[in-house]
Design a protein around this motif. Sequence first.
Motif, short mmCIF file in Angstrom:
data_model
loop_
_atom_site.label_atom_id
_atom_site.label_comp_id
_atom_site.label_asym_id
_atom_site.label_seq_id
_atom_site.Cartn_x
_atom_site.Cartn_y
_atom_site.Cartn_z
N LEU A 154 0.81 -1.22 0.00
CA LEU A 154 0.00 0.00 0.00
C LEU A 154 0.85 1.27 0.00
N ALA A 155 2.14 1.15 0.25
CA ALA A 155 3.00 2.33 0.40
C ALA A 155 2.89 3.29 -0.79
N PRO A 156 2.83 2.83 -2.05
CA PRO A 156 2.72 3.78 -3.15
C PRO A 156 1.45 4.64 -3.09
N LEU A 157 0.38 4.10 -2.53
CA LEU A 157 -0.86 4.88 -2.42
C LEU A 157 -0.64 6.15 -1.61
N TRP A 158 0.17 6.04 -0.56
CA TRP A 158 0.33 7.16 0.37
C TRP A 158 1.19 8.27 -0.22
N THR A 159 1.75 8.05 -1.41
CA THR A 159 2.46 9.15 -2.09
C THR A 159 1.48 10.09 -2.78
N ARG A 160 0.23 9.63 -3.00
CA ARG A 160 -0.77 10.46 -3.67
C ARG A 160 -1.96 10.78 -2.78
N LEU A 161 -2.31 9.86 -1.89
CA LEU A 161 -3.50 9.99 -1.07
C LEU A 161 -3.13 10.04 0.40
N ALA A 162 -4.00 10.65 1.20
CA ALA A 162 -3.82 10.69 2.65
C ALA A 162 -4.86 9.79 3.30
N ASP A 163 -4.42 9.02 4.26
CA ASP A 163 -5.31 8.18 5.06
C ASP A 163 -6.10 9.09 6.01
N ALA A 164 -7.43 8.97 5.99
CA ALA A 164 -8.24 9.83 6.86
C ALA A 164 -8.10 9.47 8.33
N TRP A 165 -7.58 8.28 8.62
CA TRP A 165 -7.47 7.86 10.02
C TRP A 165 -6.18 8.40 10.60
N THR A 166 -6.30 9.38 11.48
CA THR A 166 -5.13 9.99 12.10
C THR A 166 -5.14 9.85 13.61
N SER A 167 -6.15 9.21 14.16
CA SER A 167 -6.27 9.04 15.60
C SER A 167 -5.19 8.11 16.13
N ALA A 168 -4.85 8.31 17.40
CA ALA A 168 -3.92 7.39 18.05
C ALA A 168 -4.56 6.04 18.32
#
Length: 278
Positions: free
Chosen positions: A214-228
Motif C-alpha cells: 500500500l505504500a505507493p498509495l500514500w504518495t498520492r492519497l492521505a489516510d483519513a485515520w489519524t487518531s492514536a
Amino acid sequence: MRRLPLLLAALLTLSLLGTPASAAPAPDVPLRVLSFNIHTGIGSDAALDLERTASVIRDSRADVVGLEEVDVHWAARSDFRDQARDLARQLHMRVFFAPIYDLPPLTEGAPRRRYGVAVLSRHPIVATENHPLTRLSTQDPNPVPAPAPGFAEAVVLVRGVPVHVYATHLDYRADPAVRELQVADTLRILAADRPGARQVLLGDFNAGPGAPELAPLWTRLADAWTSAEPGLTYPADVPAKRIDYVTVSPGVRVRNAAVLDTLASDHRPVVADLLVRR
C-alpha cells in the motif's frame, strides 16, 4: 465516461470567470463519507438483513457511501435481490453499481447475476465509469492475474464542486502480489483525472496501513485515520485489523474519522467528515 459533461464544465468555467478578483474565497464544502464492506447484507450473526445494513448507513448520516461485496440478483444467499437498487431506494440516494462479475442467470429468463462495488450519493452523480483492475478471479478454478472490472468511479457534484469518488475492493489473499498490481492500476487511474481533481477513495484494501504493497498509495492519497486509536475494522465482532479505509487527495481535508460499532456485516464501517476546497 471519464469527463464531466461539456455543459457542466462550461458552467463551472463561467462561474469562475464571473467571480470578482476582490471577492473573498468561497468556503470549503463539507462532505461526510462512509466506507462499508456490507458482506452482501449478512451480519456477524450470519443473518441476512439488508434493512439492517440500510439502517447503519442511514444512522451514519453520510452524504456519499462506498460499498463492497454487493449482490445484484447473484444468489440465494441474498435472496437474488438487487442490493444496490434496494439500498438506494430505502435511503433515497442515487446509486452507481460497478460489477466485478457479470454472469448468466441460473434459470432462463432471470436477470443476470452480478457482484461488485457501488457508490451511493445524496448529491447528483454527473459521470461514472467502471474501471478495470488486475484481479485473480474467484469464479475460475485456475485463475491468472488479468484485468477485470469492478473499480467504481462516480463524479459527485457537491454544492457545485465535482468530487471524484472511487469504491474499490482489493485482493484478499495473503500473498500481496496481486494487491501490488492493483495499487499500481489505481494510481494510474487516479492520475488520469484532470490536474487538481478532488478525489476520495473508499474501500476494503485487505491490508493494514503499514503494508508495503500500500505504500505507493500514500504518495498520492492521505489516510483519513489519524487518531492514536488503532481504528480496527475486521472482523466486526472482535476486530483485530484495520483494512477498511477513507483516503483523500490534496484539495480534500479531513476533519475527523471514526469506526462505527455494528455487527450488520463482518466488517465495521469507517465514517469521515471532509472539507472539499473549492
